[in-house]
Design an enzyme around this catalytic site. Structure first.
Site, PDB file in Angstrom:
ATOM      1  CB  CYS A  65     -43.771  39.456 -39.699  1.00  0.00           C
ATOM      2  SG  CYS A  65     -44.668  39.483 -38.147  1.00  0.00           S
TER       3      CYS A  65
ATOM      4  CG  HIS B 119     -40.078  36.768 -38.986  1.00  0.00           C
ATOM      5  ND1 HIS B 119     -40.227  37.986 -38.367  1.00  0.00           N
ATOM      6  CD2 HIS B 119     -41.182  36.044 -38.673  1.00  0.00           C
ATOM      7  CE1 HIS B 119     -41.370  37.993 -37.707  1.00  0.00           C
ATOM      8  NE2 HIS B 119     -41.966  36.833 -37.871  1.00  0.00           N
TER       9      HIS B 119
ATOM     10  CD  GLU C 117     -48.140  42.029 -37.920  1.00  0.00           C
ATOM     11  OE1 GLU C 117     -48.892  41.164 -37.450  1.00  0.00           O
ATOM     12  OE2 GLU C 117     -47.062  41.772 -38.471  1.00  0.00           O
TER      13      GLU C 117
END
Lengths: 417, 81
Positions: free
Chosen positions: A115, A242, A83
């Site tokens: 992500c 994550h 990103e």
């Protein structure tokens, strides 16, 4: 019987500098009472001579050196997920392909899905490998990002990290053998965090936290609809998620245990320590690496849990915007050897510790590193002192500027011993 | 379930996560953050009250609720379905 497919080898690069999170709290005047739920010790800091290209190359170069030229020559797909894009047309992957010296007979792509993107790329690469269209082919998936946050991000600033994770995907998995067909998906449109321009992020902390946790529940429900015997409390020996900040993963695990096992938070502590905490050792020392985050958590798990007898790992990948996936795979003693070869703990320990003033002094220049400018000169000598403070010796790609919109890089040496 | 019942479950959920908060502060136009709850604690309060009420509601439903009173309104509406 489907042939095994998964991650054969991996490496991470988390920068050459870090700041202790308590020092950042003190420098910004943040409330130290919030440290307990943040669960972060340090965060990696990008230097102005680093960008998503250098991070990706610095993650993958040692991996390719370990693999040797024969394996590297079989890499037919390079995907960078980020990103932290540099150009609306030209990809980060195009630079990475050049500086890794990969074969020109290679599919080269950049993907973007916040992500989550590295996981999407991993699954598509695994599907390609499993298709048998090109027997023995390898794919290199690199999640690479840099952080742009400053004091405006308040408590998110100490949680953001820097770096890249490189994953070699193929049919001889040693790090992680994917469970075929075992995945769950949950995605919908929301504006929880975004990077509307090349110098700043926006984030709605509650919206993002709630979206992450809703996605965790619902992607697991979708997983369970495909893997009928799946049980959150018993199917997975270990879990890697994550990690926007380590405390968020603890909150997510508590929610899942309450929702799927009827376990109240206080009673979930032992389970958290056993199945989840090993995955947070590295993320708590690096911060949110964005695209590579869940794979840093996986590496942390393999390095800190006993996987020698074999273990099933549940993985959760989330990207703002939002999209998510819960999937699973097997790790064993080979995984411990393969991840151990990356020497991640040593790399993290070697990072130079920055004072708050040093960190704050670097930030304005680092925040310009994604700007699409026609000509920029970054004198390599300017950061030579910081590179020399790295506690190990390694080759490092650094950015030297931009010439007529073409980014320029050179190899330097970090560390003095 | 009455509004008082729903409020009682919310008070119990806050007490579970933030034991030191005086009961009289839990209401009106205060947001959970005004009670001293950080983002993780806000999640845990919402998860706890949903569990107590037996509701299966996405957390994202709570993103834009401006204060505790609006949260009670929302929980009452969901509980009556």
């Amino acid at each position: 019987m489907t042939a095994p497919v998964g991650v054969e080898a991996m490496n991470v690069y988390c920068g050459v500098a870090q700041i202790p999170v308590p020092a950042l709290f003190a420098g910004r005047g943040l409330d130290p009472a919030r440290l307990d739920n943040l669960m972060m010790r340090q965060r990696s800091v990008a230097l102005p001579c680093e960008d998503p290209v250098t991070n990706a190359v610095n993650a993958a170069r040692p991996l390719l050196d370990r693999l040797g030229p024969e394996t590297v020559s079989r890499i037919e797909l390079l995907v960078t997920s980020t990103e932290s894009g540099l150009d609306l047309s030209k990809s980060v992957a195009s630079y990475v392909h050049e500086f890794l010296g990969l074969s020109r007979a290679c599919r080269v792509l950049e993907v973007k899905q916040a992500c989550y993107a590295a996981t999407g790329a991993l699954q598509l690469a695994a599907g390609h490998i499993a298709s048998g269209f090109s027997p023995g082919a390898k794919a290199l998936v690199i999640g690479t990002d840099i952080s742009l946050v400053d004091e405006d991000a308040a408590y998110a600033e100490p949680a953001m990290g820097n770096g890249a994770v490189a994953l070699l995907v193929g049919d001889r998995p040693e790090v992680l053998t994917l469970d075929p067909g075992a995945f769950g998906l949950y995605s919908y449109e929301t504006l929880d965090s975004a990077r509307p321009g090349p110098t700043f992020d926006i984030a709605d902390a509650d919206r993002s936290l709630y979206a992450y946790l809703d996605c965790l529940s619902h992607s697991f429900r979708d997983y369970r609809s495909r893997v009928e015997t799946a049980d959150y409390a018993t199917t997975f020996d270990l879990l890697a998620m994550h990690t926007p900040f380590a405390g968020m993963v603890r909150a997510g695990h508590r929610k899942m245990m309450r929702e799927f096992a009827g376990t109240l938070p206080a009673a979930a502590t032992d389970d958290f320590e056993r199945r989840v905490a090993p995955s947070l050792v590295y993320p708590a020392a690096v911060g949110n690496m964005c695209s590579g985050s869940v794979y840093l958590a996986l590496a942390s798990l393999v390095d800190h849990a006993d996987v020698s007898a074999g273990a099933r790992v549940g993985l959760f990948s989330y990207g703002s915007g939002c999209s998510s996936e819960f999937f699973s795979g097997l790790v064993d003693a080979r995984s411990a050897r393969a991840v151990g070869a990356a020497g991640i703990a040593g790399h993290l320990a070697a990072r130079a510790e920055l004072s708050f003033d040093e960190y704050a002094g670097l930030l304005p220049a680092t925040r310009r590193s994604l700007l699409p400018e026609r000509d920029v000169v970054l004198e390599p000598e300017r950061h030579a002192g910081l590179l020399a403070r790295y506690g190990d010796r390694r080759d490092l790609l650094i950015r030297t500027g931009t010439k007529e919109h073409h980014r320029t890089y050179e190899w330097a040496v970090a560390g003095s011993r | 379930m009455t509004r008082a019942d729903v409020t009682g479950h919310l008070v119990a959920a806050v007490a579970e996560v933030l034991p030191g908060v005086p009961v009289e502060l839990i209401g009106g136009d205060r947001h959970l953050r005004d009670l001293g709850a950080d983002s993780v604690e806000r999640v845990e309060i919402i998860v706890a009250v949903l569990d107590r009420l037996g509701l299966d509601e996405p957390l994202s439903s709570f993103t834009d609720l401006p204060h505790v009173e609006a949260m009670v309104d929302f929980l009452c509406e969901r509980s009556s379905r």
